[in-house]
Design a protein around this motif. Structure first.
Motif, PDB file in Angstrom:
ATOM      1  N   ASN A 141      37.036   5.258  -4.150  1.00 25.12           N
ATOM      2  CA  ASN A 141      37.007   5.767  -2.776  1.00 25.12           C
ATOM      3  C   ASN A 141      38.201   5.298  -1.958  1.00 25.12           C
ATOM      4  OD1 ASN A 141      34.548   7.190  -3.029  1.00 25.12           O
ATOM      5  ND2 ASN A 141      33.427   5.277  -2.821  1.00 25.12           N
ATOM      6  N   TYR A 142      39.304   4.977  -2.639  1.00 29.27           N
ATOM      7  CA  TYR A 142      40.506   4.568  -1.917  1.00 29.27           C
ATOM      8  C   TYR A 142      41.000   5.718  -1.055  1.00 29.27           C
ATOM      9  CZ  TYR A 142      45.423   3.612  -1.045  1.00 29.27           C
ATOM     10  OH  TYR A 142      46.647   3.448  -0.443  1.00 29.27           O
ATOM     11  N   ASN A 143      41.329   5.404   0.186  1.00 30.43           N
ATOM     12  CA  ASN A 143      41.807   6.399   1.144  1.00 30.43           C
ATOM     13  C   ASN A 143      43.172   5.945   1.623  1.00 30.43           C
ATOM     14  OD1 ASN A 143      42.328   8.107   3.241  1.00 30.43           O
ATOM     15  ND2 ASN A 143      40.503   7.626   4.413  1.00 30.43           N
ATOM     16  N   SER A 144      44.225   6.645   1.216  1.00 30.67           N
ATOM     17  CA  SER A 144      45.584   6.234   1.551  1.00 30.67           C
ATOM     18  C   SER A 144      46.000   6.627   2.960  1.00 30.67           C
ATOM     19  CB  SER A 144      46.572   6.821   0.545  1.00 30.67           C
ATOM     20  OG  SER A 144      46.534   8.235   0.608  1.00 30.67           O
ATOM     21  N   THR A 145      45.155   7.315   3.676  1.00 33.43           N
ATOM     22  CA  THR A 145      45.488   7.695   5.047  1.00 33.43           C
ATOM     23  C   THR A 145      44.635   6.879   6.018  1.00 33.43           C
ATOM     24  OG1 THR A 145      43.852   9.477   5.055  1.00 33.43           O
ATOM     25  CG2 THR A 145      46.074  10.050   4.338  1.00 33.43           C
ATOM     26  N   GLY A 146      45.070   6.818   7.234  1.00 33.85           N
ATOM     27  CA  GLY A 146      44.281   6.109   8.243  1.00 33.85           C
ATOM     28  C   GLY A 146      44.246   4.625   7.999  1.00 33.85           C
ATOM     29  N   TYR A 147      43.037   4.081   7.826  1.00 36.42           N
ATOM     30  CA  TYR A 147      42.859   2.634   7.691  1.00 36.42           C
ATOM     31  C   TYR A 147      42.971   2.137   6.255  1.00 36.42           C
ATOM     32  CZ  TYR A 147      41.347   2.692  12.514  1.00 36.42           C
ATOM     33  OH  TYR A 147      41.303   2.849  13.860  1.00 36.42           O
ATOM     34  N   MET A 148      43.289   3.011   5.327  1.00 33.62           N
ATOM     35  CA  MET A 148      43.426   2.639   3.919  1.00 33.62           C
ATOM     36  C   MET A 148      42.160   1.957   3.398  1.00 33.62           C
ATOM     37  SD  MET A 148      47.391   1.439   4.002  1.00 33.62           S
ATOM     38  CE  MET A 148      47.677   1.467   2.256  1.00 33.62           C
ATOM     39  N   ASP A 149      41.036   2.598   3.616  1.00 33.54           N
ATOM     40  CA  ASP A 149      39.754   2.069   3.157  1.00 33.54           C
ATOM     41  C   ASP A 149      39.769   1.846   1.647  1.00 33.54           C
ATOM     42  OD1 ASP A 149      38.814   2.242   5.744  1.00 33.54           O
ATOM     43  OD2 ASP A 149      37.822   4.174   5.431  1.00 33.54           O
ATOM     44  N   ASN A 150      39.065   0.813   1.206  1.00 32.48           N
ATOM     45  CA  ASN A 150      38.910   0.502  -0.220  1.00 32.48           C
ATOM     46  C   ASN A 150      40.254   0.322  -0.918  1.00 32.48           C
ATOM     47  OD1 ASN A 150      35.969   0.823  -0.109  1.00 32.48           O
ATOM     48  ND2 ASN A 150      36.471   2.970   0.229  1.00 32.48           N
ATOM     49  N   ASP A 151      41.149  -0.391  -0.255  1.00 37.67           N
ATOM     50  CA  ASP A 151      42.528  -0.562  -0.712  1.00 37.67           C
ATOM     51  C   ASP A 151      42.626  -1.641  -1.795  1.00 37.67           C
ATOM     52  OD1 ASP A 151      45.273  -0.418  -0.903  1.00 37.67           O
ATOM     53  OD2 ASP A 151      45.655  -1.527   0.953  1.00 37.67           O
TER      54      ASP A 151
END
Length: 99
Positions: free
Chosen positions: A54-64
């Motif tokens: 669930n890594y999200n490279s946009t915004g807050y970079m959740d699950n980085d």
């Protein structure tokens, strides 16, 4: 962080774009020293990379976070000790590290 002799925990944003292309040969890990002179550093190549699903490279970079699996291990005494405390599912935690 070395979390097992052949497993490195790192930030997904450091490896994600290359991981999509499966160019693991572009990655290497160096550990074993505090100086960048290379005298005490031990380099390992990366066999494969698993970023958080669930890594999200946009915004807050959740699950980085991502795991790097190495072709050769580091000594067991180099492995960091992880907390044995259990947390309820979906508990927010903070992971801190250096490089």
């Amino acid at each position: 962080s070395i979390i097992a002799p052949r497993v490195i925990l790192t930030a997904a944003h450091c490896v994600y774009s290359r991981q999509k292309l499966k160019h693991y040969e572009l990655f290497g890990v160096e550990a074993g020293g505090v100086e960048w002179d290379g005298k005490h550093m031990k380099e390992r190549s990366v066999e494969f990379i698993i970023p958080h699903s669930n890594y999200n490279s946009t915004g807050y970079m959740d699950n980085d976070i991502a795991l790097l699996f190495l072709s050769e291990g580091y000594p067991e005494e180099w492995v960091v000790t992880l907390s044995q405390k259990e947390y309820p599912a979906n508990t927010d935690v903070i992971i801190m590290g250096y490089n």
